[in-house]
Motif scaffolding. Structure first.
Motif, PDB file in Angstrom:
ATOM      1  N   LEU A   1     -13.093  17.439  -6.954  1.00 18.95           N
ATOM      2  CA  LEU A   1     -13.727  18.752  -6.757  1.00 18.95           C
ATOM      3  C   LEU A   1     -13.995  19.438  -8.099  1.00 18.95           C
ATOM      4  O   LEU A   1     -15.004  20.112  -8.273  1.00 18.95           O
ATOM      5  CB  LEU A   1     -12.845  19.630  -5.859  1.00 18.95           C
ATOM      6  CG  LEU A   1     -12.798  19.181  -4.388  1.00 18.95           C
ATOM      7  CD1 LEU A   1     -11.612  19.811  -3.661  1.00 18.95           C
ATOM      8  CD2 LEU A   1     -14.109  19.531  -3.666  1.00 18.95           C
ATOM      9  N   GLU A   2     -13.087  19.223  -9.058  1.00 14.39           N
ATOM     10  CA  GLU A   2     -13.328  19.763 -10.409  1.00 14.39           C
ATOM     11  C   GLU A   2     -14.585  19.142 -11.012  1.00 14.39           C
ATOM     12  O   GLU A   2     -15.401  19.831 -11.631  1.00 14.39           O
ATOM     13  CB  GLU A   2     -12.131  19.486 -11.314  1.00 14.39           C
ATOM     14  CG  GLU A   2     -10.987  20.453 -11.155  1.00 14.39           C
ATOM     15  CD  GLU A   2      -9.964  20.323 -12.269  1.00 14.39           C
ATOM     16  OE1 GLU A   2     -10.284  20.680 -13.411  1.00 14.39           O
ATOM     17  OE2 GLU A   2      -8.851  19.834 -11.996  1.00 14.39           O
ATOM     18  N   LYS A   3     -14.730  17.816 -10.850  1.00 11.46           N
ATOM     19  CA  LYS A   3     -15.917  17.133 -11.385  1.00 11.46           C
ATOM     20  C   LYS A   3     -17.190  17.699 -10.757  1.00 11.46           C
ATOM     21  O   LYS A   3     -18.232  17.757 -11.396  1.00 11.46           O
ATOM     22  CB  LYS A   3     -15.841  15.628 -11.107  1.00 11.46           C
ATOM     23  CG  LYS A   3     -14.803  14.881 -11.938  1.00 11.46           C
ATOM     24  CD  LYS A   3     -15.276  14.714 -13.365  1.00 11.46           C
ATOM     25  CE  LYS A   3     -14.290  13.898 -14.181  1.00 11.46           C
ATOM     26  NZ  LYS A   3     -14.651  13.887 -15.614  1.00 11.46           N
TER      27      LYS A   3
ATOM     28  N   TYR B   1     -14.509  24.679  -8.128  1.00 10.08           N
ATOM     29  CA  TYR B   1     -13.188  25.024  -8.654  1.00 10.08           C
ATOM     30  C   TYR B   1     -12.285  25.705  -7.625  1.00 10.08           C
ATOM     31  O   TYR B   1     -11.085  25.452  -7.587  1.00 10.08           O
ATOM     32  CB  TYR B   1     -13.322  25.873  -9.917  1.00 10.08           C
ATOM     33  CG  TYR B   1     -14.080  25.148 -11.003  1.00 10.08           C
ATOM     34  CD1 TYR B   1     -13.563  23.995 -11.579  1.00 10.08           C
ATOM     35  CD2 TYR B   1     -15.327  25.594 -11.443  1.00 10.08           C
ATOM     36  CE1 TYR B   1     -14.257  23.301 -12.569  1.00 10.08           C
ATOM     37  CE2 TYR B   1     -16.028  24.917 -12.432  1.00 10.08           C
ATOM     38  CZ  TYR B   1     -15.496  23.765 -12.984  1.00 10.08           C
ATOM     39  OH  TYR B   1     -16.178  23.080 -13.949  1.00 10.08           O
ATOM     40  N   ASN B   2     -12.870  26.578  -6.796  1.00  9.32           N
ATOM     41  CA  ASN B   2     -12.039  27.243  -5.779  1.00  9.32           C
ATOM     42  C   ASN B   2     -11.449  26.246  -4.796  1.00  9.32           C
ATOM     43  O   ASN B   2     -10.279  26.338  -4.410  1.00  9.32           O
ATOM     44  CB  ASN B   2     -12.854  28.310  -5.038  1.00  9.32           C
ATOM     45  CG  ASN B   2     -13.039  29.568  -5.881  1.00  9.32           C
ATOM     46  OD1 ASN B   2     -12.073  30.083  -6.441  1.00  9.32           O
ATOM     47  ND2 ASN B   2     -14.271  30.038  -6.000  1.00  9.32           N
ATOM     48  N   GLU B   3     -12.288  25.265  -4.377  1.00  7.42           N
ATOM     49  CA  GLU B   3     -11.811  24.220  -3.450  1.00  7.42           C
ATOM     50  C   GLU B   3     -10.753  23.345  -4.130  1.00  7.42           C
ATOM     51  O   GLU B   3      -9.785  22.916  -3.487  1.00  7.42           O
ATOM     52  CB  GLU B   3     -12.990  23.355  -2.975  1.00  7.42           C
ATOM     53  CG  GLU B   3     -13.987  24.086  -2.086  1.00  7.42           C
ATOM     54  CD  GLU B   3     -15.044  24.849  -2.877  1.00  7.42           C
ATOM     55  OE1 GLU B   3     -14.855  25.051  -4.093  1.00  7.42           O
ATOM     56  OE2 GLU B   3     -16.052  25.245  -2.255  1.00  7.42           O
ATOM     57  N   ALA B   4     -10.931  23.089  -5.428  1.00  8.63           N
ATOM     58  CA  ALA B   4      -9.944  22.291  -6.169  1.00  8.63           C
ATOM     59  C   ALA B   4      -8.606  23.027  -6.198  1.00  8.63           C
ATOM     60  O   ALA B   4      -7.551  22.435  -5.932  1.00  8.63           O
ATOM     61  CB  ALA B   4     -10.436  22.028  -7.597  1.00  8.63           C
TER      62      ALA B   4
ATOM     63  N   ARG C   1      -3.649  22.052 -13.688  1.00 12.03           N
ATOM     64  CA  ARG C   1      -5.026  21.949 -13.180  1.00 12.03           C
ATOM     65  C   ARG C   1      -5.486  23.275 -12.556  1.00 12.03           C
ATOM     66  O   ARG C   1      -6.631  23.676 -12.697  1.00 12.03           O
ATOM     67  CB  ARG C   1      -5.134  20.823 -12.130  1.00 12.03           C
ATOM     68  CG  ARG C   1      -4.859  19.415 -12.568  1.00 12.03           C
ATOM     69  CD  ARG C   1      -5.449  18.987 -13.873  1.00 12.03           C
ATOM     70  NE  ARG C   1      -6.845  19.336 -14.047  1.00 12.03           N
ATOM     71  CZ  ARG C   1      -7.445  19.402 -15.231  1.00 12.03           C
ATOM     72  NH1 ARG C   1      -6.757  19.163 -16.331  1.00 12.03           N
ATOM     73  NH2 ARG C   1      -8.717  19.706 -15.322  1.00 12.03           N
ATOM     74  N   ILE C   2      -4.572  23.952 -11.847  1.00 11.32           N
ATOM     75  CA  ILE C   2      -4.935  25.254 -11.255  1.00 11.32           C
ATOM     76  C   ILE C   2      -5.311  26.228 -12.372  1.00 11.32           C
ATOM     77  O   ILE C   2      -6.315  26.943 -12.289  1.00 11.32           O
ATOM     78  CB  ILE C   2      -3.774  25.817 -10.388  1.00 11.32           C
ATOM     79  CG1 ILE C   2      -3.570  24.957  -9.130  1.00 11.32           C
ATOM     80  CG2 ILE C   2      -4.055  27.269  -9.993  1.00 11.32           C
ATOM     81  CD1 ILE C   2      -2.322  25.298  -8.324  1.00 11.32           C
ATOM     82  N   GLY C   3      -4.503  26.239 -13.441  1.00 13.30           N
ATOM     83  CA  GLY C   3      -4.809  27.090 -14.592  1.00 13.30           C
ATOM     84  C   GLY C   3      -6.169  26.774 -15.173  1.00 13.30           C
ATOM     85  O   GLY C   3      -6.970  27.674 -15.465  1.00 13.30           O
ATOM     86  N   ASN C   4      -6.453  25.478 -15.287  1.00  9.99           N
ATOM     87  CA  ASN C   4      -7.734  25.032 -15.848  1.00  9.99           C
ATOM     88  C   ASN C   4      -8.912  25.496 -14.990  1.00  9.99           C
ATOM     89  O   ASN C   4      -9.936  25.943 -15.505  1.00  9.99           O
ATOM     90  CB  ASN C   4      -7.713  23.508 -15.967  1.00  9.99           C
ATOM     91  CG  ASN C   4      -8.755  23.004 -16.929  1.00  9.99           C
ATOM     92  OD1 ASN C   4      -9.812  22.556 -16.510  1.00  9.99           O
ATOM     93  ND2 ASN C   4      -8.482  23.094 -18.220  1.00  9.99           N
TER      94      ASN C   4
ATOM     95  N   GLU D   1      -9.512  29.130 -15.437  1.00  9.47           N
ATOM     96  CA  GLU D   1     -10.185  29.381 -16.716  1.00  9.47           C
ATOM     97  C   GLU D   1     -11.688  29.124 -16.581  1.00  9.47           C
ATOM     98  O   GLU D   1     -12.517  29.883 -17.091  1.00  9.47           O
ATOM     99  CB  GLU D   1      -9.573  28.508 -17.821  1.00  9.47           C
ATOM    100  CG  GLU D   1     -10.027  28.937 -19.200  1.00  9.47           C
ATOM    101  CD  GLU D   1      -9.334  28.203 -20.342  1.00  9.47           C
ATOM    102  OE1 GLU D   1      -9.868  28.255 -21.459  1.00  9.47           O
ATOM    103  OE2 GLU D   1      -8.280  27.567 -20.114  1.00  9.47           O
ATOM    104  N   LYS D   2     -12.039  28.031 -15.872  1.00  6.71           N
ATOM    105  CA  LYS D   2     -13.464  27.717 -15.659  1.00  6.71           C
ATOM    106  C   LYS D   2     -14.157  28.812 -14.843  1.00  6.71           C
ATOM    107  O   LYS D   2     -15.341  29.076 -15.025  1.00  6.71           O
ATOM    108  CB  LYS D   2     -13.596  26.370 -14.926  1.00  6.71           C
ATOM    109  CG  LYS D   2     -13.169  25.159 -15.764  1.00  6.71           C
ATOM    110  CD  LYS D   2     -14.321  24.653 -16.598  1.00  6.71           C
ATOM    111  CE  LYS D   2     -13.931  23.612 -17.638  1.00  6.71           C
ATOM    112  NZ  LYS D   2     -13.266  22.440 -17.120  1.00  6.71           N
ATOM    113  N   LEU D   3     -13.402  29.439 -13.936  1.00  3.26           N
ATOM    114  CA  LEU D   3     -13.969  30.503 -13.104  1.00  3.26           C
ATOM    115  C   LEU D   3     -13.982  31.856 -13.829  1.00  3.26           C
ATOM    116  O   LEU D   3     -14.432  32.848 -13.279  1.00  3.26           O
ATOM    117  CB  LEU D   3     -13.166  30.635 -11.797  1.00  3.26           C
ATOM    118  CG  LEU D   3     -13.306  29.486 -10.793  1.00  3.26           C
ATOM    119  CD1 LEU D   3     -12.210  29.545  -9.740  1.00  3.26           C
ATOM    120  CD2 LEU D   3     -14.686  29.525 -10.119  1.00  3.26           C
ATOM    121  N   GLY D   4     -13.435  31.869 -15.046  1.00  6.10           N
ATOM    122  CA  GLY D   4     -13.387  33.125 -15.818  1.00  6.10           C
ATOM    123  C   GLY D   4     -12.240  34.029 -15.428  1.00  6.10           C
ATOM    124  O   GLY D   4     -12.179  35.191 -15.840  1.00  6.10           O
TER     125      GLY D   4
END
Length: 461
Positions: free
Chosen positions: A245-247, A251-254, A274-277, A280-283
């Motif tokens: 899902l990250e790929k 991100y929310n689903e991941a 991974r949740i932290g990452n 971060e991608k979602l701002g």
């Protein structure tokens, strides 16, 4: 006898045996009881107690082949291979059709790195055995020692045919496919296996991994969904699904999938990281750093957690905090080139030049020979007033980048500074020949040299 009844009898035998050891009263056990007691101690890693049970067992049942085979196992464990071989030869004369004798003989040959001979012995045992799955598994392991991955895979396949629930063999088959870079063949095999075993979560999970390797993320996602349908507590499937899902930038689903693993068992540092990452991608910066801190709280020795916090603060230009956390990562893994590069760059940003130089030097020592590393280290040494060290650093760089104008212009400037005019002229001519447009390097780093008559004369040739 049902399982619980058998287990209870084993417990009674154990209690009776341990009580006998404490009182020194010799009690009688049948040979099966001794076998169960020895098996228990070996599984628990209590070798001394297993040896006592073997000794007492053979005193009461001197002709028991199974008890003698346990003795062989102990000899092999203690690396007394000559004694093990001698006892096996005696047993072979008495029971030439006992497959366990062949297995132990193969085990010894394997320990002696005679894997081909071990395979020959195990193949002979195949003719004697009713249940061949364990033997095929042992043969597969010997082929792995020989790096014969095709043969190993075929052996594990035979093992899985005989026992479809043997997931260790399934993993080994896929390991062989992976090693041989045969993702499509692995997918084909797993699909055939799943036709017969449609609710095998392990096979679905492995199928997802193969699709992930091929970057077919939609099919990978589907495979992990089936793994979860087969077992909704299968943590590995949720984690892998999260990675897919990250790929796909979902991100929310991941986060949702990683979070499920936190509720199924104690939090894993991987899931928290991974949740932290994802945050971060979602701002969601506050949430991101919150989960990074939870990661290192969960596993203070996870350098990836510390580096995630370092990167976070670097991105937000908080270099003081970044420096604190990169030091944490280096304390855990001081051989990691990436960490030293971060250490150097952060110190450079903070204008701590000596520490920055130390970081780049360490990166070079660890084999990071990128051109940028050599050049920045040379520039820092120049700033620190160490032109000789800067020159030596760049001479080393020329071994990796023999015709590079960026190196040559710097060497020209440094040699002019050191009043080594012959060398300076040589390097400046080289630099102009390799890429004259890079002369701006000389102008920026060594303005006095650039304005000198000798340099002007060479540049204008």
């Amino acid at each position: 006898m049902d399982f619980s009844q058998e287990e209870e009898n084993n417990n009674v035998s154990l209690i009776k045996f341990e009580s006998m050891l404490k009182t020194n009263n010799v009690l009688f056990f049948d040979s099966n009881e001794f076998e169960n007691i020895i098996h228990h101690y070996l599984n628990q890693g209590k070798v001394a107690l297993a040896k006592k049970a073997i000794k007492l067992g053979l005193e009461q049942h001197p002709s028991s082949t199974n008890l003698k085979l346990f003795k062989v196992e102990i000899f092999v464990f203690e690396n007394e291979l000559a004694k093990a071989n001698s006892l096996l030869n005696e047993l072979y004369v008495l029971e030439p059709s006992n497959e366990e004798i062949y297995i132990q003989k193969a085990n010894i040959l394997s320990k002696e790195d005679k894997h081909e001979e071990a395979i020959d012995i195990l193949n002979r045992a195949l003719d004697l055995a009713d249940d061949t799955s364990d033997l095929h598994s042992l043969i597969g392991m010997e082929y792995l020692f020989l790096d014969k991955f095709d043969m190993a895979r075929d052996s594990f396949m035979r093992c899985l045919e005989a026992n479809p629930d043997d997931y260790a063999s399934l993993y080994n088959i896929i390991y062989c496919f992976d090693f041989l870079d045969k993702n499509n063949e692995a997918i084909e095999y797993l699909n055939i296996y799943l036709d017969k075993n449609p609710y095998c979560e392990v096979a679905w999970h492995q199928l997802g991994r193969q699709y992930f390797e091929l970057k077919d993320y939609e099919k990978a996602l589907s495979a992990y969904d089936f793994a979860i349908i087969s077992d909704d507590t299968f943590i590995g499937a949720y984690l892998e699904k999260g990675k897919v899902l990250e790929k796909l930038k979902m991100y929310n689903e991941a986060i949702e999938n990683y979070s499920i693993t936190l509720s199924l068992e104690d939090p894993t540092s991987f899931a928290l990281l991974r949740i932290g990452n994802c945050h971060e991608k979602l701002g969601n910066n506050d949430l991101a750093v919150h989960y990074y801190y939870k990661t290192v709280h969960e596993d203070p020795l996870l350098d990836k957690g510390w580096i995630a916090i370092t990167k976070f603060y670097c991105k937000n230009k908080n270099y003081q905090k970044a420096l604190y956390y990169i030091n944490k990562a280096i304390n855990i893994d001081g051989e990691n080139v990436l960490y030293w590069k971060y250490y150097a760059k952060i110190n450079h940003r903070l204008n701590f030049l000596e520490e920055a130089e130390r970081g780049y030097k360490r990166a070079l020592e660890l084999g990071n020979y990128e051109l940028e590393t050599w050049l920045i280290r040379a520039d820092i040494l120049t700033q620190l007033g160490e032109p000789e060290a800067a020159t030596f650093n760049l001479i080393q760089a020329t071994e990796f980048y023999p015709e590079n104008a960026e190196i040559e212009f710097r060497l020209a400037g440094l040699n002019f500074t050191l009043l080594e005019f012959e060398k300076a002229t040589f390097h400046l001519k080289n630099a102009m020949r390799f890429d004259a447009e890079q002369v701006i390097i000389l102008e920026e780093l060594f303005p006095e040299v650039f304005e000198s008559l000798l340099a002007k004369k060479i540049i204008n040739l």
